[in-house]
Design a protein around this motif. Structure first.
Motif, PDB file in Angstrom:
ATOM      1  N   ILE A 256       0.938  -0.827   0.384  1.00 17.48           N
ATOM      2  CA  ILE A 256      -0.036  -0.271  -0.265  1.00 17.48           C
ATOM      3  C   ILE A 256       0.582   0.911   0.317  1.00 17.48           C
ATOM      4  O   ILE A 256       1.956   1.124   0.780  1.00 17.48           O
ATOM      5  CB  ILE A 256      -0.928  -0.130   0.985  1.00 17.48           C
ATOM      6  N   THR A 257      -0.018   2.258  -0.804  1.00 20.04           N
ATOM      7  CA  THR A 257       1.186   3.722  -0.487  1.00 20.04           C
ATOM      8  C   THR A 257       1.508   4.060   0.487  1.00 20.04           C
ATOM      9  O   THR A 257       0.209   4.281   1.128  1.00 20.04           O
ATOM     10  CB  THR A 257       0.205   4.824  -1.333  1.00 20.04           C
ATOM     11  N   ALA A 258       2.669   4.615   1.284  1.00 19.23           N
ATOM     12  CA  ALA A 258       2.106   5.093   2.633  1.00 19.23           C
ATOM     13  C   ALA A 258       2.827   6.927   2.283  1.00 19.23           C
ATOM     14  O   ALA A 258       2.295   7.558   3.404  1.00 19.23           O
ATOM     15  CB  ALA A 258       3.370   4.705   3.403  1.00 19.23           C
ATOM     16  N   TYR A 259       3.098   6.838   1.320  1.00 20.09           N
ATOM     17  CA  TYR A 259       3.844   8.480   1.343  1.00 20.09           C
ATOM     18  C   TYR A 259       3.823   8.348  -0.216  1.00 20.09           C
ATOM     19  O   TYR A 259       4.294   7.667  -1.070  1.00 20.09           O
ATOM     20  CB  TYR A 259       4.869   8.665   1.432  1.00 20.09           C
TER      21      TYR A 259
ATOM     22  N   GLY B  12      13.627  -0.571   3.338  1.00 16.92           N
ATOM     23  CA  GLY B  12      13.547  -0.173   5.031  1.00 16.92           C
ATOM     24  C   GLY B  12      13.123  -1.901   5.247  1.00 16.92           C
ATOM     25  O   GLY B  12      13.524  -2.614   5.425  1.00 16.92           O
ATOM     26  N   THR B  13      12.757  -1.919   7.133  1.00 18.86           N
ATOM     27  CA  THR B  13      12.119  -2.699   7.599  1.00 18.86           C
ATOM     28  C   THR B  13      11.070  -3.281   6.769  1.00 18.86           C
ATOM     29  O   THR B  13      10.780  -4.465   6.374  1.00 18.86           O
ATOM     30  CB  THR B  13      11.868  -3.045   9.081  1.00 18.86           C
ATOM     31  N   THR B  14      10.033  -2.728   6.979  1.00 20.39           N
ATOM     32  CA  THR B  14       8.736  -3.094   6.378  1.00 20.39           C
ATOM     33  C   THR B  14       8.243  -2.202   4.835  1.00 20.39           C
ATOM     34  O   THR B  14       6.736  -2.383   3.898  1.00 20.39           O
ATOM     35  CB  THR B  14       7.400  -2.861   6.580  1.00 20.39           C
ATOM     36  N   SER B  15       9.101  -1.090   3.849  1.00 22.90           N
ATOM     37  CA  SER B  15       8.636  -0.358   2.895  1.00 22.90           C
ATOM     38  C   SER B  15       9.601  -0.253   2.421  1.00 22.90           C
ATOM     39  O   SER B  15      11.508  -0.813   2.243  1.00 22.90           O
ATOM     40  CB  SER B  15       8.891   1.282   4.241  1.00 22.90           C
TER      41      SER B  15
ATOM     42  N   ILE C  99       6.333   5.952  -1.317  1.00 23.18           N
ATOM     43  CA  ILE C  99       7.132   4.809  -0.246  1.00 23.18           C
ATOM     44  C   ILE C  99       5.925   4.021  -0.580  1.00 23.18           C
ATOM     45  O   ILE C  99       4.814   4.314   0.097  1.00 23.18           O
ATOM     46  CB  ILE C  99       7.294   5.509   1.252  1.00 23.18           C
TER      47      ILE C  99
ATOM     48  N   VAL D 148       4.709   0.405   1.145  1.00 25.38           N
ATOM     49  CA  VAL D 148       4.354  -0.180   2.682  1.00 25.38           C
ATOM     50  C   VAL D 148       4.138  -1.439   2.414  1.00 25.38           C
ATOM     51  O   VAL D 148       2.427  -2.517   1.347  1.00 25.38           O
ATOM     52  CB  VAL D 148       3.808   0.022   3.605  1.00 25.38           C
TER      53      VAL D 148
ATOM     54  N   PRO E 153       1.755  -4.233   8.494  1.00 22.54           N
ATOM     55  CA  PRO E 153       3.373  -3.635   7.666  1.00 22.54           C
ATOM     56  C   PRO E 153       4.553  -5.674   7.762  1.00 22.54           C
ATOM     57  O   PRO E 153       4.299  -5.495   9.281  1.00 22.54           O
ATOM     58  CB  PRO E 153       3.342  -2.699   8.127  1.00 22.54           C
TER      59      PRO E 153
HETATM   60  C1  LIG Z   1       1.468   2.348   6.285  1.00 23.04           C
HETATM   61  C2  LIG Z   1       0.602   1.995   6.574  1.00 23.04           C
HETATM   62  C3  LIG Z   1       0.163   1.002   7.000  1.00 23.04           C
HETATM   63  C4  LIG Z   1       1.515   2.438   7.587  1.00 23.04           C
HETATM   64  O1  LIG Z   1       0.754   2.377   9.361  1.00 23.04           O
HETATM   65  P1  LIG Z   1       2.040   2.624  10.658  1.00 23.04           P
HETATM   66  O2  LIG Z   1       1.463   2.215  11.342  1.00 23.04           O
HETATM   67  O3  LIG Z   1       2.332   3.947  10.687  1.00 23.04           O
HETATM   68  O4  LIG Z   1       3.152   1.604  10.699  1.00 23.04           O
HETATM   69  P2  LIG Z   1       4.076   1.631  10.909  1.00 23.04           P
HETATM   70  O5  LIG Z   1       4.951   2.471  12.136  1.00 23.04           O
HETATM   71  O6  LIG Z   1       5.122  -0.084  11.336  1.00 23.04           O
HETATM   72  O7  LIG Z   1       4.944   1.524   9.853  1.00 23.04           O
HETATM   73  C5  LIG Z   1       5.506   0.765   8.413  1.00 23.04           C
HETATM   74  C6  LIG Z   1       6.316   1.703   7.787  1.00 23.04           C
HETATM   75  O8  LIG Z   1       5.694   2.391   6.969  1.00 23.04           O
HETATM   76  C7  LIG Z   1       6.504   4.057   7.007  1.00 23.04           C
HETATM   77  N1  LIG Z   1       5.622   5.192   7.464  1.00 23.04           N
HETATM   78  C8  LIG Z   1       4.607   5.632   8.045  1.00 23.04           C
HETATM   79  N2  LIG Z   1       4.266   6.413   7.933  1.00 23.04           N
HETATM   80  C9  LIG Z   1       4.633   7.397   6.896  1.00 23.04           C
HETATM   81  C10 LIG Z   1       5.032   8.315   6.340  1.00 23.04           C
HETATM   82  N3  LIG Z   1       4.241   9.134   6.440  1.00 23.04           N
HETATM   83  N4  LIG Z   1       5.844   8.498   5.650  1.00 23.04           N
HETATM   84  C11 LIG Z   1       7.009   7.156   5.071  1.00 23.04           C
HETATM   85  N5  LIG Z   1       6.923   6.329   5.655  1.00 23.04           N
HETATM   86  C12 LIG Z   1       5.738   6.373   6.457  1.00 23.04           C
HETATM   87  C13 LIG Z   1       7.269   3.529   8.442  1.00 23.04           C
HETATM   88  O9  LIG Z   1       8.481   4.472   8.421  1.00 23.04           O
HETATM   89  C14 LIG Z   1       8.111   2.250   8.035  1.00 23.04           C
HETATM   90  O10 LIG Z   1       8.708   1.609   7.263  1.00 23.04           O
HETATM   91  P3  LIG Z   1      10.006   0.592   8.329  1.00 23.04           P
HETATM   92  O11 LIG Z   1       9.008  -0.409   8.406  1.00 23.04           O
HETATM   93  O12 LIG Z   1      10.688   0.452   6.471  1.00 23.04           O
HETATM   94  O13 LIG Z   1      10.819   1.335   9.128  1.00 23.04           O
HETATM   95  C15 LIG Z   1      -0.959   2.633   7.599  1.00 23.04           C
HETATM   96  O14 LIG Z   1      -0.328   4.441   7.178  1.00 23.04           O
HETATM   97  C16 LIG Z   1      -1.768   2.962   6.539  1.00 23.04           C
HETATM   98  O15 LIG Z   1      -2.687   2.267   6.685  1.00 23.04           O
HETATM   99  N6  LIG Z   1      -2.475   3.694   5.328  1.00 23.04           N
HETATM  100  C17 LIG Z   1      -2.790   4.364   4.533  1.00 23.04           C
HETATM  101  C18 LIG Z   1      -2.666   3.655   3.447  1.00 23.04           C
HETATM  102  C19 LIG Z   1      -3.728   4.137   2.553  1.00 23.04           C
HETATM  103  O16 LIG Z   1      -4.435   3.608   2.335  1.00 23.04           O
HETATM  104  N7  LIG Z   1      -2.982   4.026   0.753  1.00 23.04           N
HETATM  105  C20 LIG Z   1      -4.007   4.173  -0.167  1.00 23.04           C
HETATM  106  C21 LIG Z   1      -3.819   5.541   0.211  1.00 23.04           C
HETATM  107  S1  LIG Z   1      -4.863   6.652   0.606  1.00 23.04           S
END
Ligand SMILES: CC(C)(COP(=O)(O)OP(=O)(O)OC[C@H]1O[C@@H](n2cnc3c(N)ncnc32)[C@H](O)[C@@H]1OP(=O)(O)O)[C@@H](O)C(=O)NCCC(=O)NCCS
Length: 161
Positions: free
Chosen positions: A51-54, A80-83, A109, A111, A119
């Motif tokens: 999924i897209t985180a950023y 990264g670990t999951t990204s 980015i 994940v 993740p």
């Molecule tokens: C992406 C998501 C799973 C991360 O959840 P989270 O609770 O922050 O999980 P974690 O803290 O374990 O982070 C997971 C990874 O995401 C990365 N990450 C989380 N937020 C981030 C951000 N704002 N920018 C960049 N990387 C980010 C973390 O650095 C981590 O990477 P790593 O494992 O390589 O160190 C969550 O924010 C989510 O579900 N977001 C919605 C995604 C979505 O719907 N996308 C569709 C487009 S709208």
């Protein structure tokens, strides 16, 4: 299982339904193509649903016109670990001339997530070529800069109703 594919290019033809009143492709359409390429690249590298985180640093350098052949190239530059940090560039050309020009670039980015949406680990990428090491180091610097931007953005989130 990952097939270890680090980069890929998706190609589209800009259709009349993709353009705005000025005859140029909507920014939102370009962002959709970018997201598709980032997803395909991340899924190919990790062998997992992603999924897209950023998405950031997007710069629209030049317009894309209806009828253009659009090439969206995605390349893994950091794990990264999951990204997975994916550098994207978008080039467009008149297919009759194939005169590719850069129109957009950005970083996405992705994940990897498991069946419950949590993740999950991705295979590590270890660059060896100088160019790849430079890209990896740049991704790390950008990550640190984003942390500062994220802290600054907290002020805006705080006042959301
Ligand atoms: C992406 C998501 C799973 C991360 O959840 P989270 O609770 O922050 O999980 P974690 O803290 O374990 O982070 C997971 C990874 O995401 C990365 N990450 C989380 N937020 C981030 C951000 N704002 N920018 C960049 N990387 C980010 C973390 O650095 C981590 O990477 P790593 O494992 O390589 O160190 C969550 O924010 C989510 O579900 N977001 C919605 C995604 C979505 O719907 N996308 C569709 C487009 S709208």
């Amino acid at each position: 299982m990952s097939n270890g594919q680090r980069s890929m290019t998706l190609r589209f033809l800009a259709e009349p339904s993709d353009v705005n009143f000025g005859g140029k492709v909507h920014g939102g359409i370009v962002m959709k193509w970018i997201d598709l390429a980032a997803y395909a690249n991340a899924a190919a590298w990790s062998g997992k649903y992603c999924i897209t985180a950023y998405a950031g640093g997007i710069r629209f350098v030049a317009p894309i016109h209806v009828g253009n052949l659009v090439e969206v190239s995605a390349k893994l530059i950091y794990t990264g670990t999951t990204s997975m940090h994916i550098a994207i560039d978008v080039q467009a050309s008149d297919p009759k001339e194939l005169n590719n020009r850069l129109t957009t670039h950005c970083i996405v980015i992705m994940v990897a997530v498991d069946g419950d949406g949590n993740p999950t680990r991705v295979p590590e990428w270890n660059p060896t070529e100088p160019e790849d090491i430079e890209l990896r180091d740049s991704a790390i610097r950008l990550m640190n800069m984003r942390k500062q931007i994220g802290e600054e953005m907290e002020a805006h989130v705080k006042y959301l109703k």
